[in-house]
Design a protein around this motif. Structure first.
Motif, PDB file in Angstrom:
ATOM      1  N   LEU A  54       0.831  -1.210   0.000  1.00 12.87           N
ATOM      2  CA  LEU A  54       0.000   0.000   0.000  1.00 12.87           C
ATOM      3  C   LEU A  54       0.863   1.257   0.000  1.00 12.87           C
ATOM      4  O   LEU A  54       0.541   2.241  -0.678  1.00 12.87           O
ATOM      5  CB  LEU A  54      -0.948  -0.002   1.196  1.00 12.87           C
ATOM      6  CG  LEU A  54      -2.112  -0.988   1.104  1.00 12.87           C
ATOM      7  CD1 LEU A  54      -2.812  -1.122   2.452  1.00 12.87           C
ATOM      8  CD2 LEU A  54      -3.092  -0.565   0.017  1.00 12.87           C
ATOM      9  N   ILE A  57       2.117   1.718  -3.558  1.00  6.20           N
ATOM     10  CA  ILE A  57       1.044   2.219  -4.433  1.00  6.20           C
ATOM     11  C   ILE A  57       0.769   3.695  -4.137  1.00  6.20           C
ATOM     12  O   ILE A  57       0.603   4.498  -5.059  1.00  6.20           O
ATOM     13  CB  ILE A  57      -0.221   1.347  -4.300  1.00  6.20           C
ATOM     14  CG1 ILE A  57       0.036  -0.018  -4.934  1.00  6.20           C
ATOM     15  CG2 ILE A  57      -1.438   2.031  -4.926  1.00  6.20           C
ATOM     16  CD1 ILE A  57      -1.023  -1.051  -4.667  1.00  6.20           C
ATOM     17  N   ASN A  58       0.749   4.064  -2.874  1.00  6.53           N
ATOM     18  CA  ASN A  58       0.547   5.472  -2.516  1.00  6.53           C
ATOM     19  C   ASN A  58       1.690   6.346  -3.023  1.00  6.53           C
ATOM     20  O   ASN A  58       1.465   7.468  -3.488  1.00  6.53           O
ATOM     21  CB  ASN A  58       0.366   5.630  -1.011  1.00  6.53           C
ATOM     22  CG  ASN A  58      -0.989   5.143  -0.547  1.00  6.53           C
ATOM     23  OD1 ASN A  58      -1.956   5.163  -1.296  1.00  6.53           O
ATOM     24  ND2 ASN A  58      -1.058   4.698   0.692  1.00  6.53           N
ATOM     25  N   TYR A  80      -4.428   2.967  -9.446  1.00 10.41           N
ATOM     26  CA  TYR A  80      -3.780   2.876  -8.133  1.00 10.41           C
ATOM     27  C   TYR A  80      -4.818   2.951  -7.016  1.00 10.41           C
ATOM     28  O   TYR A  80      -4.727   2.226  -6.025  1.00 10.41           O
ATOM     29  CB  TYR A  80      -2.745   3.989  -7.951  1.00 10.41           C
ATOM     30  CG  TYR A  80      -1.523   3.864  -8.836  1.00 10.41           C
ATOM     31  CD1 TYR A  80      -0.996   2.631  -9.208  1.00 10.41           C
ATOM     32  CD2 TYR A  80      -0.881   5.007  -9.304  1.00 10.41           C
ATOM     33  CE1 TYR A  80       0.130   2.537 -10.011  1.00 10.41           C
ATOM     34  CE2 TYR A  80       0.247   4.920 -10.107  1.00 10.41           C
ATOM     35  CZ  TYR A  80       0.742   3.688 -10.455  1.00 10.41           C
ATOM     36  OH  TYR A  80       1.863   3.607 -11.248  1.00 10.41           O
ATOM     37  N   GLU A  81      -5.797   3.826  -7.161  1.00  8.64           N
ATOM     38  CA  GLU A  81      -6.856   3.923  -6.149  1.00  8.64           C
ATOM     39  C   GLU A  81      -7.657   2.628  -6.074  1.00  8.64           C
ATOM     40  O   GLU A  81      -8.003   2.163  -4.980  1.00  8.64           O
ATOM     41  CB  GLU A  81      -7.767   5.107  -6.455  1.00  8.64           C
ATOM     42  CG  GLU A  81      -7.110   6.445  -6.209  1.00  8.64           C
ATOM     43  CD  GLU A  81      -7.924   7.630  -6.697  1.00  8.64           C
ATOM     44  OE1 GLU A  81      -9.001   7.435  -7.308  1.00  8.64           O
ATOM     45  OE2 GLU A  81      -7.478   8.768  -6.474  1.00  8.64           O
ATOM     46  N   ARG A  84      -5.530   0.081  -4.332  1.00 12.52           N
ATOM     47  CA  ARG A  84      -5.480   0.413  -2.903  1.00 12.52           C
ATOM     48  C   ARG A  84      -6.751  -0.058  -2.199  1.00 12.52           C
ATOM     49  O   ARG A  84      -6.696  -0.668  -1.132  1.00 12.52           O
ATOM     50  CB  ARG A  84      -5.295   1.923  -2.742  1.00 12.52           C
ATOM     51  CG  ARG A  84      -5.179   2.377  -1.301  1.00 12.52           C
ATOM     52  CD  ARG A  84      -5.370   3.857  -1.156  1.00 12.52           C
ATOM     53  NE  ARG A  84      -6.727   4.191  -1.604  1.00 12.52           N
ATOM     54  CZ  ARG A  84      -7.068   5.347  -2.162  1.00 12.52           C
ATOM     55  NH1 ARG A  84      -6.178   6.283  -2.365  1.00 12.52           N
ATOM     56  NH2 ARG A  84      -8.312   5.582  -2.514  1.00 12.52           N
TER      57      ARG A  84
END
Length: 137
Positions: A54, A57-58, A80-81, A84
């Protein structure tokens, strides 16, 4: 610090931006594969691996250049969201299918970056966010 960790840290801090992106994708995939192996035997460590993914990805999302990247950056941000959200759900429910889905998405993106790297005739922009070295290890 152990020698292989020192070597890895030097490799990360001296990598060109394209190589850094590839390393982040590889680290995310590796962490999720480890999550799949650990979830039944060591849920705490499995959760730590998912949390690292995570973070990656952030970081990738925050590093997007929305102005220069246009629609591609917008689509990556949405992806990506989505990843996530899927991983957050998987972390709560220990859902292997959601994790496997994110692995497939990350692998598809990684394959694309490998294609870019093989045609490396252009300069890749440097991510704008500072990198936390613990994310890829």
């Amino acid at each position: 610090m152990r020698p292989h960790k020192m070597y890895q840290q030097v490799g990360i801090t001296t990598a060109d931006p394209l190589r850094l992106i590839v390393m982040l994708y590889e680290g995310a995939i590796r962490n999720l594969n480890q999550w799949q192996r650990l979830i039944d035997q060591d849920p705490g460590e499995a959760s730590a691996r998912l949390t690292r993914t995570l973070e990656i990805i952030n970081y990738l999302r925050a590093a997007l250049d929305r102005e220069k990247g246009g629609e591609i950056a917008l689509n990556l941000e949405r992806l990506y969201e989505y990843m996530r959200d899927r991983l957050a759900d998987a972390n709560i429910s220990n859902d292997r299918d959601k994790v496997a889905e994110v692995i497939r998405l990350l692998q598809t993106l990684l394959d694309g970056w490998h294609g870019i790297a093989s045609s490396q005739g252009h300069v890749t922009p440097v991510p704008t966010e500072p990198l936390n070295l613990s994310m890829v290890g």
